[in-house]
Design a protein around this motif. Structure first.
Motif, PDB file in Angstrom:
ATOM      1  N   ASP A 130      -3.084   3.303   2.367  1.00 40.60           N
ATOM      2  CA  ASP A 130      -4.105   2.906   1.396  1.00 40.60           C
ATOM      3  C   ASP A 130      -3.708   1.560   0.803  1.00 40.60           C
ATOM      4  O   ASP A 130      -2.719   1.458   0.078  1.00 40.60           O
ATOM      5  CB  ASP A 130      -4.214   3.962   0.292  1.00 40.60           C
ATOM      6  N   PRO A 160      -8.375   3.721   4.370  1.00 45.92           N
ATOM      7  CA  PRO A 160      -6.980   3.380   4.680  1.00 45.92           C
ATOM      8  C   PRO A 160      -6.894   2.649   6.010  1.00 45.92           C
ATOM      9  O   PRO A 160      -7.718   2.848   6.904  1.00 45.92           O
ATOM     10  CB  PRO A 160      -6.289   4.753   4.758  1.00 45.92           C
ATOM     11  N   GLY A 218       0.809  -1.207   0.000  1.00 49.07           N
ATOM     12  CA  GLY A 218       0.000   0.000   0.000  1.00 49.07           C
ATOM     13  C   GLY A 218       0.842   1.255   0.000  1.00 49.07           C
ATOM     14  O   GLY A 218       2.072   1.204   0.034  1.00 49.07           O
TER      15      GLY A 218
END
Length: 242
Positions: free
Chosen positions: A119, A125, A106
């Protein structure tokens, strides 16, 4: 765009699929959104509700004409020549797919004193708490990561009711260390055979002294014989265990 041939387009409407990511340029703003040229037969429309998450009063509050933007395909109808776009990144990871222990990659999108938000393609998130950023003590998350960093994390826990995801960088680092230690500790078959051969050679009784060359040749042959027997023994043991 009239008069252009199909082979001048970067993309054909028939080839575009929902959630596909494209780059384009804002060509016109209106009360209902922004038109974006993505290199297809038709410009696509980003509705004002899809310019960003949350309420937007005017399209020009988010984008300007001539601005280059990243968009995703929302809907496409080649027969009608209609292309709908969104600037809100589509959800790639659904809640029912998120489980503890799952490894994800991420992007760090926000830093707080208590940790970093990452994220991972989910609806929201996930949070890497400051205590989960490293195997060592961390006083400030910015000492370890920055906004925009691409990192690998492991899911620690999820709360579907509150839409919360707890992540860890420390768990990933610990697993890497364990794998490296395991690799260092386990010898290969050849290494094991050589160790066995050297051990047997060291334990042999000393023989009557003879010429150096003859001793060297004899020791070399004995070492080769021991190595050969050890390897054959390993093969037989492995076969019988199967």
């Amino acid at each position: 765009m009239k008069g252009q041939k199909n082979n001048n387009y970067r993309h054909m409407l028939v080839d575009l699929k929902p959630s596909m990511k494209l780059e384009g340029q804002v060509t016109k703003l209106g009360l209902f959104g922004a038109f974006v040229d993505v290199g297809a037969e038709r410009e696509g429309l980003v509705h004002i509700s899809m310019l960003k998450r949350g309420h937007v009063n005017r399209a020009e509050d988010v984008v300007q004409e001539g601005q280059k933007v990243e968009v995703w395909i929302h809907r496409v109808d080649p027969n009608a020549g209609r292309l709908e776009l969104t600037m809100i990144k589509p959800i790639q990871l659904k809640w029912d797919k998120i489980k503890p222990g799952l490894k994800l990659k991420g992007e760090v999108v926000r830093l707080e004193k208590f940790g970093a938000f990452v994220d991972v393609g989910a609806e929201r998130p996930g949070l890497v708490h400051v205590s989960e950023l490293s195997t060592e003590y961390v006083s400030d998350p910015s000492d370890v990561v920055k906004v925009g960093d691409e990192i690998e994390v492991s899911v620690v826990d999820i709360n579907r009711k509150k839409r919360q995801i707890r992540l860890s960088m420390k768990e990933v680092a610990l697993e890497v260390e364990d794998d490296e230690e395991a690799t260092d500790e386990v010898p290969t078959a050849m290494e094991f055979a050589l160790r066995q051969a050297l051990q047997h050679s060291d334990n042999k009784e000393p023989e009557i002294q003879s010429s150096p060359r003859r001793n060297q040749n004899r020791e070399q042959k004995e070492l080769e014989d021991i190595l050969d027997r050890t390897l054959k023994h390993r093969v037989r043991t492995a076969s019988s265990s199967e």
